[in-house]
Design an enzyme around this catalytic site. Structure first.
Site, PDB file in Angstrom:
ATOM      1  N   HIS A  45       0.831  -1.205   0.000  1.00  0.00           N
ATOM      2  CA  HIS A  45       0.000   0.000   0.000  1.00  0.00           C
ATOM      3  C   HIS A  45       0.869   1.261   0.000  1.00  0.00           C
ATOM      4  O   HIS A  45       0.635   2.199  -0.780  1.00  0.00           O
ATOM      5  CB  HIS A  45      -0.909  -0.007   1.236  1.00  0.00           C
ATOM      6  CG  HIS A  45      -1.685   1.253   1.432  1.00  0.00           C
ATOM      7  ND1 HIS A  45      -2.982   1.421   0.975  1.00  0.00           N
ATOM      8  CD2 HIS A  45      -1.354   2.424   2.047  1.00  0.00           C
ATOM      9  CE1 HIS A  45      -3.395   2.628   1.285  1.00  0.00           C
ATOM     10  NE2 HIS A  45      -2.438   3.262   1.951  1.00  0.00           N
ATOM     11  N   GLU A  46       1.881   1.298   0.865  1.00  0.00           N
ATOM     12  CA  GLU A  46       2.724   2.493   0.955  1.00  0.00           C
ATOM     13  C   GLU A  46       3.573   2.668  -0.296  1.00  0.00           C
ATOM     14  O   GLU A  46       3.765   3.793  -0.775  1.00  0.00           O
ATOM     15  CB  GLU A  46       3.610   2.405   2.209  1.00  0.00           C
ATOM     16  CG  GLU A  46       2.839   2.354   3.514  1.00  0.00           C
ATOM     17  CD  GLU A  46       1.882   3.525   3.695  1.00  0.00           C
ATOM     18  OE1 GLU A  46       2.179   4.620   3.189  1.00  0.00           O
ATOM     19  OE2 GLU A  46       0.835   3.338   4.341  1.00  0.00           O
ATOM     20  N   HIS A  72       1.633   4.352  -3.070  1.00  0.00           N
ATOM     21  CA  HIS A  72       1.591   5.820  -3.005  1.00  0.00           C
ATOM     22  C   HIS A  72       2.789   6.420  -3.750  1.00  0.00           C
ATOM     23  O   HIS A  72       2.655   7.424  -4.456  1.00  0.00           O
ATOM     24  CB  HIS A  72       1.620   6.290  -1.550  1.00  0.00           C
ATOM     25  CG  HIS A  72       0.304   6.224  -0.848  1.00  0.00           C
ATOM     26  ND1 HIS A  72      -0.836   6.826  -1.338  1.00  0.00           N
ATOM     27  CD2 HIS A  72      -0.054   5.646   0.332  1.00  0.00           C
ATOM     28  CE1 HIS A  72      -1.843   6.620  -0.504  1.00  0.00           C
ATOM     29  NE2 HIS A  72      -1.395   5.900   0.519  1.00  0.00           N
ATOM     30  N   GLU A 112      -6.090   7.006  -1.488  1.00  0.00           N
ATOM     31  CA  GLU A 112      -6.009   5.858  -0.585  1.00  0.00           C
ATOM     32  C   GLU A 112      -6.585   4.602  -1.231  1.00  0.00           C
ATOM     33  O   GLU A 112      -6.044   3.504  -1.085  1.00  0.00           O
ATOM     34  CB  GLU A 112      -6.747   6.163   0.726  1.00  0.00           C
ATOM     35  CG  GLU A 112      -6.028   7.134   1.635  1.00  0.00           C
ATOM     36  CD  GLU A 112      -4.669   6.617   2.081  1.00  0.00           C
ATOM     37  OE1 GLU A 112      -4.574   5.431   2.442  1.00  0.00           O
ATOM     38  OE2 GLU A 112      -3.713   7.399   2.050  1.00  0.00           O
TER      39      GLU A 112
END
Length: 276
Positions: free
Chosen positions: A148-149, A152, A206
């Site tokens: 997930h990070e 980004h 997100e």
């Protein structure tokens, strides 16, 4: 002038100014769509080189401060886990952007009670020991967080937010000058920007990171369904969701629903990676 009319004029002025300034932005597609189909185009007002350079300097400063306090990579087992997962996910980033494989990747663990992790532009990863210890994460769940990070960073969400804030600040200043209002009026404009444009867009970012994250994990050989158990664990830690409209994150229910659907979509990639 009534408050309702003033708000309406602010909205019109901000949107009009933003549209005018947007003509000077660069329209980009930072990543390929991948199996999850993230294909939103983005407008950037600053260069990736500027953002990456600033992020690299900030990351080095954070790591130096942590080292000076004896808080950097203090648990060899944690560090080994995080770096092993990173080494498996990094090759998978080529599915979204081939250039990312050659970034100057770093992965470190900070000793802190916070349940947190982040990846700065250019591939600078930090995982907090509190996330590993408090949630007792499996490798699959840790891969979900890191995927997930990393997503980004791949989507250059930080660069996009800097660009939006720069444009919004200029638009609000123009609006204040046009309407002849003072500091109070400018604060109203800033609040309108956050409510109308800023927060919803952050929620979209997100969701993109969630979807790309499960695909990265699956391609790296980690069960994408672990993203669901991860967020369930976070929910069990206590503390209710903030009001959805005022949150930069999707609600827990929306997030779990979306993760369930997209983890199933990339499950074949996970099965394929396990057969290699």
């Amino acid at each position: 002038m009534t408050a309702r009319i003033r708000k309406s004029m602010w909205k019109t002025t901000i949107v009009a100014a933003a549209m005018i300034m947007a003509t000077g932005c660069e329209t980009v597609q930072t990543t390929q769509a991948g199996a999850v189909g993230v294909d939103r185009t983005q407008r950037m007002a600053v260069s990736s080189q500027e953002v990456d350079q600033a992020a690299g300097q900030q990351y080095a400063q954070v790591m130096a401060e942590a080292r000076a306090k004896g808080l950097l990579n203090t648990n060899p087992a944690h560090v080994a886990r995080v770096r092993a997962i990173a080494q498996r996910i990094i090759p998978a980033t080529a599915a979204f952007r081939p250039d990312a494989v050659k970034w100057g990747w770093e992965a470190n663990v900070l000793t802190a009670s916070e349940v947190n992790a982040w990846c700065m532009p250019g591939g600078k990863i930090a995982v907090y020991s509190g996330l590993i210890e408090k949630l007792q994460v499996s490798d699959d769940e840790l891969a979900a967080v890191m995927g997930h990070e990393i997503a980004h960073a791949l989507r250059e969400h930080a660069r996009e937010r800097v660009s939006e804030q720069s444009l919004a600040g200029t638009a609000i200043s123009i609006g204040a000058a046009v309407l002849g209002v003072g500091q109070g009026g400018q604060q109203l404009g800033e609040a309108l920007y956050q409510g109308v444009l800023g927060l919803p867009h952050s929620r979209a970012q997100e969701t993109e990171a969630d979807r790309i994250g499960v695909e990265l994990a699956a391609r790296a050989g980690y069960d994408p369904r672990a993203a669901i158990t991860l967020w369930q664990k976070m929910g069990q830690m206590g503390g209710g969701d903030p009001v959805k409209w005022l949150s930069t994150h999707p609600s827990r229910e929306d997030r779990l629903r979306d993760l369930t659907a997209y983890s199933q979509r990339v499950l074949p990639l996970y099965e394929q990676s396990r057969r290699r």
